[in-house]
Design a protein around this motif. Sequence first.
Motif, PDB file in Angstrom:
ATOM      1  N   GLY A  69       0.811  -1.216   0.000  1.00 17.12           N
ATOM      2  CA  GLY A  69       0.000   0.000   0.000  1.00 17.12           C
ATOM      3  C   GLY A  69       0.839   1.259   0.000  1.00 17.12           C
ATOM      4  N   ARG A 100       3.193   1.195  -3.492  1.00 16.04           N
ATOM      5  CA  ARG A 100       2.403   1.232  -4.737  1.00 16.04           C
ATOM      6  C   ARG A 100       0.940   1.495  -4.380  1.00 16.04           C
ATOM      7  NH1 ARG A 100       3.839  -4.015  -8.156  1.00 16.04           N
ATOM      8  NH2 ARG A 100       2.615  -2.824  -9.692  1.00 16.04           N
ATOM      9  N   PRO A 101       0.590   2.740  -4.154  1.00  9.67           N
ATOM     10  CA  PRO A 101      -0.763   3.071  -3.704  1.00  9.67           C
ATOM     11  C   PRO A 101      -1.852   2.659  -4.695  1.00  9.67           C
ATOM     12  CG  PRO A 101       0.537   5.056  -4.154  1.00  9.67           C
ATOM     13  CD  PRO A 101       1.452   3.908  -4.272  1.00  9.67           C
ATOM     14  N   GLU A 102      -1.536   2.659  -6.025  1.00  8.00           N
ATOM     15  CA  GLU A 102      -2.580   2.271  -6.987  1.00  8.00           C
ATOM     16  C   GLU A 102      -2.976   0.806  -6.820  1.00  8.00           C
ATOM     17  OE1 GLU A 102       1.388   1.440  -8.798  1.00  8.00           O
ATOM     18  OE2 GLU A 102       0.442   3.078  -7.685  1.00  8.00           O
ATOM     19  N   VAL A 103      -1.983  -0.044  -6.484  1.00  5.25           N
ATOM     20  CA  VAL A 103      -2.301  -1.467  -6.253  1.00  5.25           C
ATOM     21  C   VAL A 103      -3.122  -1.610  -4.984  1.00  5.25           C
ATOM     22  CG1 VAL A 103      -1.306  -3.745  -5.810  1.00  5.25           C
ATOM     23  CG2 VAL A 103      -0.228  -2.220  -7.479  1.00  5.25           C
ATOM     24  N   GLN A 119      -5.162   0.617  -3.706  1.00  9.53           N
ATOM     25  CA  GLN A 119      -6.528   1.098  -3.954  1.00  9.53           C
ATOM     26  C   GLN A 119      -7.361   0.069  -4.729  1.00  9.53           C
ATOM     27  OE1 GLN A 119      -6.112   4.875  -5.889  1.00  9.53           O
ATOM     28  NE2 GLN A 119      -5.340   5.942  -4.043  1.00  9.53           N
ATOM     29  N   GLU A 120      -6.715  -0.566  -5.717  1.00 11.57           N
ATOM     30  CA  GLU A 120      -7.432  -1.613  -6.464  1.00 11.57           C
ATOM     31  C   GLU A 120      -7.831  -2.760  -5.544  1.00 11.57           C
ATOM     32  OE1 GLU A 120      -9.272  -3.747  -9.370  1.00 11.57           O
ATOM     33  OE2 GLU A 120      -8.607  -1.659  -9.412  1.00 11.57           O
ATOM     34  N   ARG A 133     -10.817  -1.731  -3.505  1.00 13.69           N
ATOM     35  CA  ARG A 133     -12.063  -1.762  -4.275  1.00 13.69           C
ATOM     36  C   ARG A 133     -12.603  -3.202  -4.398  1.00 13.69           C
ATOM     37  NH1 ARG A 133      -9.618   2.550  -7.291  1.00 13.69           N
ATOM     38  NH2 ARG A 133      -8.603   1.037  -8.697  1.00 13.69           N
TER      39      ARG A 133
END
Length: 367
Positions: free
Chosen positions: A200, A203-206, A208-209, A212
């Motif tokens: 987290g 790699r915040p985009e991973v 966030q995915e 979700r």
Amino acid sequence: MPRLLRLLPTAYLYALDMIAGAAVVLTYVGFAEQRDVPMWFGYPLAMLVGTPLAGRRKKPLLTLAIVATAQVVATLTHITLEPFFPTAFAMYSVASLCSRRVAAWALVATLVCAPASVLVSEPWPDGPGLGSFVVVLVGAAWALGRTTRVSREYEARQAVAEAERAVTEERMRIARELHDVVAHSLSLIAVKAGIAAHVGAARPEVGQEALRVIEAASRDTLVEMRRLLGVLRSEDAAVELAPMPGMGDLPALVSRASAAGVRVDLSVRGEVPDALGLTVYRVVQESVTNVVKHAAPASCSVEVEVAEKAVVISVVDDGPGERVPAGATAGHGLVGMRERVAVYGGTFSAGPRAGRGFAVRAEVPLS
């Protein structure tokens, strides 16, 4: 037409009662003519002895009262001296259709009046023997009627118990399947939560995915757990290890049905949610299986349509409309489909089509 076919056995029984009543009327008309009784008295009395027998299934107690009274009058007026066969026939109906108390009082009243009329009409030497025969005949008819009623009540209780057992077993099976759905969702949540915790920050985009996915899986899991409440689950049942089927398995199901001699036209309009895929598959599977078992070779149309508020499932075939033989109870398949749809608050109907064929329709709400 199917409804007319179901009414035929009942109409057949009423026709037999009418024939029996007509035969009794003709017999008593003959007795009256032999005794040189005035026709204004003999004909109506003959009608009272035989005609009510046609309605013995609807009004058994009234039938017995009229027939027994008419026979007593016929005996006392020496029109005939016979062992009350029509009365015994009516007594059987009372014993088999009325409550125990009503049947018992009817038996007592008949056993008092019928033999007494015989003894008054023919005191000696034939009267006592014939009176005893009347007692035995009426008593035997009553006993046979009570035995028939007890047997019917037992069969009815067995049918209810079988239906309850089928519902319980189906709910247990549904509970196991819903448990697998929940377990799968929680496993996914655990994996995604671990990924979010480890990557987290870097790699915040991973992360966030993953969150979700966790949110969507959590919502689906909560829905399934709410539906699971109230559904019994067998704790000692083995956990099913095979993955649960869904909408993607319908083409394979259609292919198997075609190999068994049933041509299936499959139509799927719209995207069925994953949570309902198993239910849709099971309803289609059971419906097509019934066609293979009861109607092959035949043609079958399977339509799955995702409407605005519900998934509509329609399975129609052109085979014989009747699926349950006369006198038998519905199988577990229809019970299972009805219970499976009821878990989601949906509606289910199944039955013969007008003319030929059988139709199954289920509507499962999306929310």
